[in-house]
Design an enzyme around this catalytic site. Structure first.
Site, short mmCIF file in Angstrom:
data_model
loop_
_atom_site.label_atom_id
_atom_site.label_comp_id
_atom_site.label_asym_id
_atom_site.label_seq_id
_atom_site.Cartn_x
_atom_site.Cartn_y
_atom_site.Cartn_z
N ARG A 142 -43.37 -7.42 -12.61
CA ARG A 142 -42.57 -7.79 -13.78
C ARG A 142 -41.10 -7.98 -13.41
O ARG A 142 -40.33 -8.53 -14.22
CB ARG A 142 -42.69 -6.72 -14.86
CG ARG A 142 -44.12 -6.50 -15.33
CD ARG A 142 -44.22 -5.25 -16.20
NE ARG A 142 -43.50 -5.39 -17.45
CZ ARG A 142 -43.23 -4.37 -18.27
NH1 ARG A 142 -43.60 -3.14 -17.93
NH2 ARG A 142 -42.59 -4.56 -19.40
N LYS A 172 -34.21 -6.16 -20.57
CA LYS A 172 -34.75 -4.80 -20.60
C LYS A 172 -35.01 -4.33 -19.18
O LYS A 172 -35.06 -5.14 -18.25
CB LYS A 172 -36.04 -4.76 -21.43
CG LYS A 172 -37.19 -5.60 -20.86
CD LYS A 172 -38.38 -5.61 -21.80
CE LYS A 172 -39.56 -6.35 -21.16
NZ LYS A 172 -40.71 -6.46 -22.08
N HIS A 185 -44.53 5.21 -21.01
CA HIS A 185 -45.52 5.40 -22.07
C HIS A 185 -46.04 6.83 -22.07
O HIS A 185 -46.51 7.34 -23.10
CB HIS A 185 -46.71 4.44 -21.89
CG HIS A 185 -46.37 3.00 -22.10
ND1 HIS A 185 -45.87 2.21 -21.10
CD2 HIS A 185 -46.48 2.22 -23.20
CE1 HIS A 185 -45.68 0.98 -21.58
NE2 HIS A 185 -46.05 0.97 -22.84
N ASP A 257 -37.17 0.30 -26.97
CA ASP A 257 -38.56 0.14 -26.58
C ASP A 257 -39.40 0.90 -27.61
O ASP A 257 -38.87 1.67 -28.43
CB ASP A 257 -38.78 0.70 -25.17
CG ASP A 257 -39.95 0.06 -24.45
OD1 ASP A 257 -40.78 -0.61 -25.12
OD2 ASP A 257 -40.07 0.23 -23.23
#
Length: 490
Positions: A142, A172, A185, A257
């Site tokens: 990414r 981001k 997460h 986020d």
């Protein structure tokens, strides 16, 4: 200030989720009461198709002027295909490997044009993290790369391209998720860097994005002890107001986020995390895919109560709501652009890095080693399957080489991995297969960090999207190149 006014201001800073590809009644009612916008998630069934999504966003705009957001990075993190198809756009790692900023600008402009066509006006991209940790479980392909200056120039190009198509870009994950070895997460990842290292590494691409007039910046749920004192950056006044607003001078929208992530809400819950994020300086709160009607109303109540209790200054809430209004005003006058799919395939082809000598591949067997994905990527299809006449996908950690070698006897063999450097079992299996079949071709569709010793045919794609796979299939002779997108690069 009346409770009705406070409640409307509280709604204005929220970006909740919802289920399905039609707007539920509760969402339309909240939009009429001032809800700032929505976040679309493929796994919620919001993206069943482009025509359906365009109808959905049009329905939302019949009752309000919402900010409609999505997490569409191109590359491995894609939502427009609803997780049913891989992205036709290569991701940041491939673009960084090519290192042609005008091509990056074209790819992002085309991707944003597709978003604009279906009514999305704020894209949670680009990721401008500097991937400084090879074992990073959440960034990897990414990122544009591991060099801050390379990431910076492509961050600026991506922002420019996105906003040329009338969609607001969102850089981001501030202040930078690339040096972590934990997924936010699941916890609060540590960024073990002092102020000087942050300045030389993490902040370089964000400065470039700000110089390119990025309209939004997303915070990461990161523990940066040099800045945050142990709390996540999303809830840190020092990070958002002190660093991003103060030192870097950013005056646009700060988006969190997803607050359902353990790195943000943990044991305090989403309503309380929302209050703390606003107090820290955030303007728009992404609540998360499962946070729908009940969480929206609970969060509105928590924000109102915090203002009444004096924990959240009313002026801070008004400021956050005003930034959302300013973003909508910018979007109302934003330009438009057409799509440029040839740029996507050109980038994927030019990103290919091949070493060794390509062997003949008679009647090839393609063996793909399944790798666990991360939560951000989700269950998106990947690999050479669409172009392989005979393909088998195996558990890269558990499969035995014997049956695969038997099936490939007398035939060409193509072995496909994804981030093999992160999976010891895959490396063992690859080495066993290559020991018996040194004429095989190894294709790495993640980051090319690990490769076996010795001479072999090795192909790195820098991503696992449809575009990356198509380019690899062409080079291997599994597919015929068409005219779109230019020729192969080295």
């Amino acid at each position: 200030m009346t409770d009705d006014t406070l409640s409307r201001l509280a709604r204005a800073v929220l970006l909740p989720a919802f289920a399905g590809d039609t707007a539920p009644r509760w969402l339309l009612e909240e939009l009429e009461r001032g809800l700032g916008g929505v976040t679309l998630f493929a796994l919620n069934g919001n993206v069943s198709g482009t025509a359906e999504l365009a109808r959905l966003t049009a329905d939302l705009r019949r009752v309000a002027d919402p900010i409609v957001t999505i997490d569409e990075e191109g590359g491995d993190v894609t939502r427009l295909g609803g997780h049913r198809t891989a992205s036709p756009y290569p991701g940041n790692a491939a673009l960084g490997a090519v290192d042609d900023v005008e091509l990056t600008r074209r790819v992002y402009r085309s991707l944003a044009a597709e978003l604009a066509e279906v009514g999305v006006n704020l894209n949670f991209a680009p990721s401008v993290d500097v991937n400084a940790a090879d074992d990073n479980p959440i960034i990897g392909v990414r990122a544009f790369g591991a060099d801050p200056e390379l990431v910076a120039r492509h961050a600026a190009a991506a922002v420019t391209g996105t906003q040329e198509a009338g969609v607001a870009a969102c850089a981001k994950h501030f202040p930078g998720h690339g040096a972590t070895v934990e997924d936010s997460h699941l916890g609060v990842p540590l960024v073990d860097a002092d102020a000087d290292l942050l300045e030389r590494r993490e902040l370089v691409p964000f400065r470039a994005a700000l110089k390119a007039d990025v309209r939004a910046v997303m915070t990461g749920h990161l523990n940066v002890p040099a800045l945050t004192g142990g709390e996540p950056a999303t809830l840190s006044h020092a990070v958002i107001t002190g660093l991003l607003r103060g030192r870097l001078g950013f005056d646009g929208v700060v988006v969190t986020d997803a607050l359902d992530m353990k790195g943000a809400s943990g044991s305090i819950g989403i309503p309380e995390a929302s209050v703390r994020a606003l107090a820290a300086g955030a303007d728009l709160l992404c609540l998360g895919p499962r946070e729908q009607e009940d969480t929206t109303r609970a969060t509105v109540a928590a924000i109102v109560a915090a203002v009444r209790d004096g924990r959240l200054p009313a002026e801070r809430l008004e400021d956050a709501a005003e930034r959302g209004r300013a973003l909508r005003a910018w979007l109302a006058g934003a330009p438009s652009a057409g799509t440029d799919r040839p740029a996507a395939l050109e980038a994927a082809r030019r990103a290919l890095t091949f070493s060794g000598e390509l062997p003949d591949l008679p009647d090839p067997l393609v063996v793909e080693l399944e790798a666990p994905g991360n939560i951000a990527v989700g269950p998106t299809p990947w690999g050479l399957g669409p172009w392989a006449s005979d393909m088998v996908r195996v558990d890269g950690e558990a499969a035995a080489p014997g049956p695969l070698l038997e099936r490939a006897a007398g035939r060409g063999l193509v072995i496909v991995v994804r981030d093999a450097h992160r999976h010891a079992g895959q490396r063992r299996l690859v080495n066993a297969l290559l020991a018996a079949r040194p004429d095989a071709v190894l294709v790495e569709m993640g980051l090319p960090v690990w490769r076996p010793e010795g001479r072999l045919a090795y192909l790195a794609t820098y991503g696992a999207t449809l575009a990356n796979a198509r380019a690899a299939a062409e080079l291997l002779g599994l597919a015929t190149a068409d005219a779109a997108g230019g020729g192969h690069g080295g």
